[in-house]
Design an enzyme around this catalytic site. Sequence first.
Site, PDB file in Angstrom:
ATOM      1  N   SER A  46      -3.414   7.040  -3.494  1.00  0.00           N
ATOM      2  CA  SER A  46      -3.279   6.275  -2.248  1.00  0.00           C
ATOM      3  C   SER A  46      -2.484   4.994  -2.448  1.00  0.00           C
ATOM      4  O   SER A  46      -2.747   4.221  -3.375  1.00  0.00           O
ATOM      5  CB  SER A  46      -4.688   5.930  -1.759  1.00  0.00           C
ATOM      6  OG  SER A  46      -4.675   4.799  -0.920  1.00  0.00           O
ATOM      7  N   GLY A  47      -1.543   4.750  -1.551  1.00  0.00           N
ATOM      8  CA  GLY A  47      -0.791   3.495  -1.596  1.00  0.00           C
ATOM      9  C   GLY A  47      -1.688   2.303  -1.308  1.00  0.00           C
ATOM     10  O   GLY A  47      -1.581   1.255  -1.962  1.00  0.00           O
ATOM     11  N   LEU A  48      -2.580   2.483  -0.341  1.00  0.00           N
ATOM     12  CA  LEU A  48      -3.534   1.406  -0.030  1.00  0.00           C
ATOM     13  C   LEU A  48      -4.362   1.068  -1.263  1.00  0.00           C
ATOM     14  O   LEU A  48      -4.509  -0.102  -1.629  1.00  0.00           O
ATOM     15  CB  LEU A  48      -4.457   1.839   1.127  1.00  0.00           C
ATOM     16  CG  LEU A  48      -5.620   0.895   1.434  1.00  0.00           C
ATOM     17  CD1 LEU A  48      -5.112  -0.443   1.964  1.00  0.00           C
ATOM     18  CD2 LEU A  48      -6.587   1.523   2.429  1.00  0.00           C
ATOM     19  N   ASP A  58      -0.751  -3.635   1.135  1.00  0.00           N
ATOM     20  CA  ASP A  58      -0.181  -2.286   1.250  1.00  0.00           C
ATOM     21  C   ASP A  58       1.094  -2.336   2.084  1.00  0.00           C
ATOM     22  O   ASP A  58       1.221  -1.662   3.091  1.00  0.00           O
ATOM     23  CB  ASP A  58      -1.230  -1.350   1.879  1.00  0.00           C
ATOM     24  CG  ASP A  58      -0.758   0.094   1.950  1.00  0.00           C
ATOM     25  OD1 ASP A  58       0.187   0.462   1.206  1.00  0.00           O
ATOM     26  OD2 ASP A  58      -1.332   0.860   2.750  1.00  0.00           O
ATOM     27  N   ASP A  85       1.199   8.981  -2.724  1.00  0.00           N
ATOM     28  CA  ASP A  85       1.564   8.369  -1.448  1.00  0.00           C
ATOM     29  C   ASP A  85       2.848   7.585  -1.692  1.00  0.00           C
ATOM     30  O   ASP A  85       2.817   6.488  -2.247  1.00  0.00           O
ATOM     31  CB  ASP A  85       0.410   7.456  -1.017  1.00  0.00           C
ATOM     32  CG  ASP A  85       0.693   6.721   0.278  1.00  0.00           C
ATOM     33  OD1 ASP A  85       1.793   6.883   0.833  1.00  0.00           O
ATOM     34  OD2 ASP A  85      -0.215   5.995   0.727  1.00  0.00           O
ATOM     35  N   ASP A  87       4.899   6.284   0.449  1.00  0.00           N
ATOM     36  CA  ASP A  87       5.271   5.393   1.562  1.00  0.00           C
ATOM     37  C   ASP A  87       6.585   5.876   2.208  1.00  0.00           C
ATOM     38  O   ASP A  87       6.715   7.044   2.522  1.00  0.00           O
ATOM     39  CB  ASP A  87       5.337   3.934   1.091  1.00  0.00           C
ATOM     40  CG  ASP A  87       3.950   3.386   0.764  1.00  0.00           C
ATOM     41  OD1 ASP A  87       2.946   3.986   1.203  1.00  0.00           O
ATOM     42  OD2 ASP A  87       3.862   2.363   0.064  1.00  0.00           O
ATOM     43  N   GLU A 114       6.489   8.870   4.526  1.00  0.00           N
ATOM     44  CA  GLU A 114       6.192   8.642   5.944  1.00  0.00           C
ATOM     45  C   GLU A 114       7.413   8.125   6.689  1.00  0.00           C
ATOM     46  O   GLU A 114       8.267   7.439   6.108  1.00  0.00           O
ATOM     47  CB  GLU A 114       4.997   7.691   6.097  1.00  0.00           C
ATOM     48  CG  GLU A 114       5.194   6.305   5.542  1.00  0.00           C
ATOM     49  CD  GLU A 114       3.872   5.533   5.385  1.00  0.00           C
ATOM     50  OE1 GLU A 114       2.961   6.045   4.704  1.00  0.00           O
ATOM     51  OE2 GLU A 114       3.775   4.412   5.926  1.00  0.00           O
ATOM     52  N   LYS A 120       6.907  -0.839   4.558  1.00  0.00           N
ATOM     53  CA  LYS A 120       5.947  -0.269   5.526  1.00  0.00           C
ATOM     54  C   LYS A 120       4.723  -1.174   5.669  1.00  0.00           C
ATOM     55  O   LYS A 120       4.538  -2.136   4.919  1.00  0.00           O
ATOM     56  CB  LYS A 120       5.542   1.147   5.129  1.00  0.00           C
ATOM     57  CG  LYS A 120       4.966   1.366   3.738  1.00  0.00           C
ATOM     58  CD  LYS A 120       3.629   0.749   3.398  1.00  0.00           C
ATOM     59  CE  LYS A 120       2.456   1.248   4.204  1.00  0.00           C
ATOM     60  NZ  LYS A 120       1.958   2.544   3.795  1.00  0.00           N
ATOM     61  N   ASN A 122       0.340  -0.744   6.483  1.00  0.00           N
ATOM     62  CA  ASN A 122      -0.714   0.255   6.523  1.00  0.00           C
ATOM     63  C   ASN A 122      -0.945   0.737   7.951  1.00  0.00           C
ATOM     64  O   ASN A 122      -0.927  -0.046   8.899  1.00  0.00           O
ATOM     65  CB  ASN A 122      -2.018  -0.290   5.931  1.00  0.00           C
ATOM     66  CG  ASN A 122      -3.077   0.797   5.844  1.00  0.00           C
ATOM     67  OD1 ASN A 122      -3.836   1.021   6.784  1.00  0.00           O
ATOM     68  ND2 ASN A 122      -3.108   1.511   4.744  1.00  0.00           N
ATOM     69  N   SER A 123      -1.184   2.037   8.091  1.00  0.00           N
ATOM     70  CA  SER A 123      -1.278   2.669   9.405  1.00  0.00           C
ATOM     71  C   SER A 123      -2.541   2.299  10.174  1.00  0.00           C
ATOM     72  O   SER A 123      -2.600   2.489  11.386  1.00  0.00           O
ATOM     73  CB  SER A 123      -1.249   4.190   9.240  1.00  0.00           C
ATOM     74  OG  SER A 123      -0.077   4.567   8.569  1.00  0.00           O
ATOM     75  N   ARG A 158       5.155  12.844   6.399  1.00  0.00           N
ATOM     76  CA  ARG A 158       4.057  12.253   7.179  1.00  0.00           C
ATOM     77  C   ARG A 158       4.613  11.670   8.471  1.00  0.00           C
ATOM     78  O   ARG A 158       5.501  10.815   8.446  1.00  0.00           O
ATOM     79  CB  ARG A 158       3.393  11.178   6.335  1.00  0.00           C
ATOM     80  CG  ARG A 158       2.510  10.237   7.113  1.00  0.00           C
ATOM     81  CD  ARG A 158       1.680   9.454   6.133  1.00  0.00           C
ATOM     82  NE  ARG A 158       1.101   8.267   6.690  1.00  0.00           N
ATOM     83  CZ  ARG A 158       0.293   7.458   5.999  1.00  0.00           C
ATOM     84  NH1 ARG A 158       0.016   7.736   4.739  1.00  0.00           N
ATOM     85  NH2 ARG A 158      -0.206   6.382   6.557  1.00  0.00           N
ATOM     86  N   HIS A 189      -0.958  11.847  11.139  1.00  0.00           N
ATOM     87  CA  HIS A 189      -1.958  10.785  11.005  1.00  0.00           C
ATOM     88  C   HIS A 189      -2.368  10.247  12.377  1.00  0.00           C
ATOM     89  O   HIS A 189      -1.585  10.288  13.334  1.00  0.00           O
ATOM     90  CB  HIS A 189      -1.418   9.654  10.128  1.00  0.00           C
ATOM     91  CG  HIS A 189      -2.489   8.846   9.464  1.00  0.00           C
ATOM     92  ND1 HIS A 189      -3.823   9.187   9.496  1.00  0.00           N
ATOM     93  CD2 HIS A 189      -2.427   7.688   8.745  1.00  0.00           C
ATOM     94  CE1 HIS A 189      -4.523   8.284   8.817  1.00  0.00           C
ATOM     95  NE2 HIS A 189      -3.705   7.366   8.361  1.00  0.00           N
TER      96      HIS A 189
HETATM   97  C1  SPV Z   1      -3.219   5.530   1.966  1.00  0.00           C
HETATM   98  O1  SPV Z   1      -4.284   5.948   1.489  1.00  0.00           O
HETATM   99  O2  SPV Z   1      -2.534   4.659   1.425  1.00  0.00           O
HETATM  100  C2  SPV Z   1      -2.713   6.069   3.236  1.00  0.00           C
HETATM  101  C3  SPV Z   1      -3.642   6.524   4.265  1.00  0.00           C
HETATM  102  O3  SPV Z   1      -1.522   6.052   3.413  1.00  0.00           O
HETATM  103  S1  SPV Z   1      -3.823   5.221   5.397  1.00  0.00           S
HETATM  104  O4  SPV Z   1      -4.431   4.095   4.693  1.00  0.00           O
HETATM  105  O5  SPV Z   1      -4.692   5.713   6.470  1.00  0.00           O
HETATM  106  O6  SPV Z   1      -2.519   4.838   5.936  1.00  0.00           O
HETATM  107 MG    MG Z   2      -0.529   4.714   2.273  1.00  0.00          MG
END
Ligand code: SPV
Ligand code: MG
Length: 290
Positions: A46-48, A58, A85, A87, A114, A120, A122-123, A158, A189
């Site tokens: 996960s990027g986060l 993130d 991830d 990004d 994505e 980017k 975070n979504s 994504r 997402h």
């Molecule tokens: C992540 O886990 O970094 C994601 C999912 O991209 S989200 O945090 O929902 O964007």
């Molecule tokens: Mg991410």
Amino acid sequence: SLLFSKRTTKLKHLIQSKELEFIMEAHNGLSALIVQEAGFKGIWASGLSMSAQLGVRDCNEASWTQLLEVLEFMAERTTIPILMDGDTGFGNYNNARRLVRKLEERGIAGVCFEDKIFPKRNSLGDGAQELANIQEFSNKIKACKDYQRDKDFQIVARCESFIAGWGLENALERCEAYRKAGVDAILIHSKKSDFTEIEQFLKAWNNRLPVVIVPTNYYKTPTEEFRKHNVSLAIWANHNLRACIKAMQDTSKQIFERQNLIGLDNIASVKEVFRLQNEQGLEEDDKKYL
Ligand code: SPV
Ligand code: MG
């Protein structure tokens, strides 16, 4: 058999299998090993979580080469496939495809890109989200598919149409373009707390390519619903990060306040730390080589 296949092939099978499969977030070598020991067949890098464990935001504050180092440790301690991830790909098609090459070299099985703008965000945050141009993003996907050396390396596109507030028609138009560009799977997402957006998408998409979801905000949806609508892969995206944040906050607070270590029971033993590090493996080798 699949047991001895490459990780790319394993991830491909996870994505293409008719069953609903699950991958779990990890953010360093230790958490990756813990995910594998729990029984998961794959890991979401996960990027986060990778940025959070470094203590940064993130939004591409950690460079892609810094993330490669994290991923290298994750790959070293595991045998199951890792989906990174990626990004937005850290730039244009050329930056994205160079990342693909470096991931292949480090044993990472696939990457998810994505359709947003670098850097980017975070979504799940509240801020406005700007989407990439459809043609530009499709060409980025195509460039990466053309460039990969291992034919089983997985690239997931994504789609952030729902996240950016553009709705179903926009999502379908984008995902169809990404499908034509040769992507292996679609990640759709949503940050809604219910499954409605994703369900509408899945019905309209009609299995044109495998679909990956991230049920962080709509976690109350029964897993059976995902199965019923032919979701291919569900990602539990950040729960190891959140588990260790809570555990570390509680532990630090308790030790700070008490100025002793008595009654601290929610921690692993030092023996368990050694086991996870495979201290024993080195002891055995020492007997052979020292
Ligand atoms: C992540 O886990 O970094 C994601 C999912 O991209 S989200 O945090 O929902 O964007
Ligand atoms: Mg991410």
